[in-house]
Design a protein around this motif. Structure first.
Motif, PDB file in Angstrom:
ATOM      1  N   PHE A  85       0.880  -1.160   0.000  1.00 27.72           N
ATOM      2  CA  PHE A  85       0.000   0.000   0.000  1.00 27.72           C
ATOM      3  C   PHE A  85       0.921   1.213   0.000  1.00 27.72           C
ATOM      4  O   PHE A  85       1.598   1.476   0.994  1.00 27.72           O
ATOM      5  CB  PHE A  85      -0.902   0.000   1.233  1.00 27.72           C
ATOM      6  N   ILE A  86       0.976   1.894  -1.123  1.00 27.45           N
ATOM      7  CA  ILE A  86       1.846   3.059  -1.250  1.00 27.45           C
ATOM      8  C   ILE A  86       0.974   4.296  -1.087  1.00 27.45           C
ATOM      9  O   ILE A  86       0.106   4.566  -1.913  1.00 27.45           O
ATOM     10  CB  ILE A  86       2.597   3.052  -2.592  1.00 27.45           C
ATOM     11  N   LEU A  87       1.199   5.007   0.000  1.00 25.62           N
ATOM     12  CA  LEU A  87       0.422   6.200   0.312  1.00 25.62           C
ATOM     13  C   LEU A  87       1.130   7.402  -0.300  1.00 25.62           C
ATOM     14  O   LEU A  87       2.311   7.625  -0.026  1.00 25.62           O
ATOM     15  CB  LEU A  87       0.293   6.372   1.824  1.00 25.62           C
ATOM     16  N   VAL A  88       0.408   8.138  -1.146  1.00 24.79           N
ATOM     17  CA  VAL A  88       1.025   9.248  -1.871  1.00 24.79           C
ATOM     18  C   VAL A  88       0.187  10.509  -1.755  1.00 24.79           C
ATOM     19  O   VAL A  88      -0.985  10.474  -1.408  1.00 24.79           O
ATOM     20  CB  VAL A  88       1.244   8.898  -3.362  1.00 24.79           C
ATOM     21  N   THR A 143      -3.449  11.691  -0.668  1.00 25.74           N
ATOM     22  CA  THR A 143      -4.493  11.918  -1.667  1.00 25.74           C
ATOM     23  C   THR A 143      -4.854  10.659  -2.432  1.00 25.74           C
ATOM     24  O   THR A 143      -5.929  10.571  -3.012  1.00 25.74           O
ATOM     25  CB  THR A 143      -4.066  13.001  -2.677  1.00 25.74           C
ATOM     26  N   ASP A 144      -3.941   9.695  -2.451  1.00 19.86           N
ATOM     27  CA  ASP A 144      -4.171   8.461  -3.202  1.00 19.86           C
ATOM     28  C   ASP A 144      -3.466   7.305  -2.507  1.00 19.86           C
ATOM     29  O   ASP A 144      -2.436   7.493  -1.850  1.00 19.86           O
ATOM     30  CB  ASP A 144      -3.619   8.572  -4.628  1.00 19.86           C
ATOM     31  N   VAL A 145      -4.007   6.112  -2.697  1.00 23.00           N
ATOM     32  CA  VAL A 145      -3.350   4.895  -2.237  1.00 23.00           C
ATOM     33  C   VAL A 145      -3.183   4.000  -3.447  1.00 23.00           C
ATOM     34  O   VAL A 145      -4.151   3.688  -4.141  1.00 23.00           O
ATOM     35  CB  VAL A 145      -4.164   4.173  -1.136  1.00 23.00           C
ATOM     36  N   TRP A 146      -1.937   3.662  -3.724  1.00 22.69           N
ATOM     37  CA  TRP A 146      -1.639   2.721  -4.800  1.00 22.69           C
ATOM     38  C   TRP A 146      -1.481   1.358  -4.148  1.00 22.69           C
ATOM     39  O   TRP A 146      -0.675   1.180  -3.233  1.00 22.69           O
ATOM     40  CB  TRP A 146      -0.338   3.067  -5.497  1.00 22.69           C
ATOM     41  N   VAL A 147      -2.228   0.374  -4.611  1.00 20.22           N
ATOM     42  CA  VAL A 147      -2.117  -0.987  -4.091  1.00 20.22           C
ATOM     43  C   VAL A 147      -1.460  -1.832  -5.173  1.00 20.22           C
ATOM     44  O   VAL A 147      -1.980  -1.952  -6.281  1.00 20.22           O
ATOM     45  CB  VAL A 147      -3.497  -1.570  -3.716  1.00 20.22           C
ATOM     46  N   TRP A 148      -0.304  -2.347  -4.843  1.00 20.09           N
ATOM     47  CA  TRP A 148       0.444  -3.188  -5.774  1.00 20.09           C
ATOM     48  C   TRP A 148       0.567  -4.576  -5.180  1.00 20.09           C
ATOM     49  O   TRP A 148       0.925  -4.730  -4.012  1.00 20.09           O
ATOM     50  CB  TRP A 148       1.848  -2.616  -6.004  1.00 20.09           C
ATOM     51  N   GLU A 149       0.262  -5.570  -5.981  1.00 20.91           N
ATOM     52  CA  GLU A 149       0.466  -6.952  -5.581  1.00 20.91           C
ATOM     53  C   GLU A 149       1.569  -7.526  -6.455  1.00 20.91           C
ATOM     54  O   GLU A 149       1.530  -7.380  -7.681  1.00 20.91           O
ATOM     55  CB  GLU A 149      -0.822  -7.748  -5.750  1.00 20.91           C
ATOM     56  N   ALA A 150       2.520  -8.153  -5.805  1.00 19.99           N
ATOM     57  CA  ALA A 150       3.638  -8.773  -6.516  1.00 19.99           C
ATOM     58  C   ALA A 150       3.690 -10.245  -6.141  1.00 19.99           C
ATOM     59  O   ALA A 150       3.391 -10.617  -5.003  1.00 19.99           O
ATOM     60  CB  ALA A 150       4.952  -8.084  -6.150  1.00 19.99           C
ATOM     61  N   ARG A 151       4.089 -11.074  -7.079  1.00 23.30           N
ATOM     62  CA  ARG A 151       4.065 -12.522  -6.823  1.00 23.30           C
ATOM     63  C   ARG A 151       5.070 -12.932  -5.750  1.00 23.30           C
ATOM     64  O   ARG A 151       4.933 -13.976  -5.122  1.00 23.30           O
ATOM     65  CB  ARG A 151       4.297 -13.295  -8.110  1.00 23.30           C
ATOM     66  N   ASP A 152       6.116 -12.106  -5.531  1.00 23.72           N
ATOM     67  CA  ASP A 152       7.102 -12.411  -4.498  1.00 23.72           C
ATOM     68  C   ASP A 152       7.891 -11.137  -4.175  1.00 23.72           C
ATOM     69  O   ASP A 152       7.693 -10.089  -4.787  1.00 23.72           O
ATOM     70  CB  ASP A 152       8.032 -13.552  -4.927  1.00 23.72           C
ATOM     71  N   HIS A 153       8.784 -11.243  -3.205  1.00 15.80           N
ATOM     72  CA  HIS A 153       9.551 -10.069  -2.758  1.00 15.80           C
ATOM     73  C   HIS A 153      10.470  -9.529  -3.849  1.00 15.80           C
ATOM     74  O   HIS A 153      10.655  -8.311  -3.958  1.00 15.80           O
ATOM     75  CB  HIS A 153      10.344 -10.400  -1.494  1.00 15.80           C
ATOM     76  N   ARG A 182       8.043  13.247  -7.938  1.00 16.98           N
ATOM     77  CA  ARG A 182       7.893  14.423  -8.800  1.00 16.98           C
ATOM     78  C   ARG A 182       6.407  14.717  -8.985  1.00 16.98           C
ATOM     79  O   ARG A 182       5.940  15.788  -8.622  1.00 16.98           O
ATOM     80  CB  ARG A 182       8.573  14.199 -10.155  1.00 16.98           C
ATOM     81  N   TYR A 183       5.671  13.758  -9.532  1.00 16.48           N
ATOM     82  CA  TYR A 183       4.223  13.917  -9.659  1.00 16.48           C
ATOM     83  C   TYR A 183       3.510  13.589  -8.342  1.00 16.48           C
ATOM     84  O   TYR A 183       2.441  14.102  -8.064  1.00 16.48           O
ATOM     85  CB  TYR A 183       3.665  13.023 -10.750  1.00 16.48           C
ATOM     86  N   PHE A 184       4.094  12.708  -7.555  1.00 14.13           N
ATOM     87  CA  PHE A 184       3.525  12.298  -6.274  1.00 14.13           C
ATOM     88  C   PHE A 184       4.620  12.272  -5.223  1.00 14.13           C
ATOM     89  O   PHE A 184       5.713  11.774  -5.473  1.00 14.13           O
ATOM     90  CB  PHE A 184       2.897  10.901  -6.371  1.00 14.13           C
ATOM     91  N   GLU A 185       4.300  12.778  -4.053  1.00 14.69           N
ATOM     92  CA  GLU A 185       5.180  12.648  -2.899  1.00 14.69           C
ATOM     93  C   GLU A 185       4.857  11.308  -2.245  1.00 14.69           C
ATOM     94  O   GLU A 185       3.681  11.018  -1.960  1.00 14.69           O
ATOM     95  CB  GLU A 185       4.926  13.793  -1.928  1.00 14.69           C
TER      96      GLU A 185
END
Length: 121
Positions: free
Chosen positions: A13-16, A64-74, A92-95
């Protein structure tokens, strides 16, 4: 025969927070930036990842946004972050406010329990 051990997927969960530079772009320019700057970088660096995006600016001034990324492994997750850092979306576009990374139901695997989840109708 015992089940093959596989590493659980990694969820990040990347909070930006949007920057003025991002907000100055039109909606069409934003979509174009994502498809021409982010997607190619990710596709060139890694496989086995998927994303979802959530708007939170209605409820939070800090995130302002939450990017949720799922990856198959570390390893796929690490390659994803390396790819994102090489795009203007990273600071740059997102902190980048915070990274919250985990695996779903990790406690259940650790203690040999069935996962607890809720479903209501």
């Amino acid at each position: 025969m015992p089940a093959e051990h596989t590493e659980p997927p990694v969820t990040a969960f990347i909070l930006v927070k949007t920057t003025p530079e991002w907000l100055a772009l039109t909606v069409q320019e934003r979509a174009h930036a994502f498809t021409t700057q982010v997607l190619p970088a990710i596709e060139a660096k890694t496989t086995g990842v998927r994303s979802r995006f959530y708007d939170t600016e209605f409820y939070s001034a800090r995130v302002t946004d939450v990017w949720v990324w799922e990856a198959r492994d570390h390893h796929a997750y690490q390659l994803l972050i390396d790819a994102l850092r090489e795009t203007p979306f990273w600071d740059r576009y997102f902190e980048i406010i915070d990274l919250l990374v985990g695996t779903e139901n990790g406690y259940a695997r650790t203690y040999g329990l069935d996962p607890v989840a809720t479903i209501t109708t």
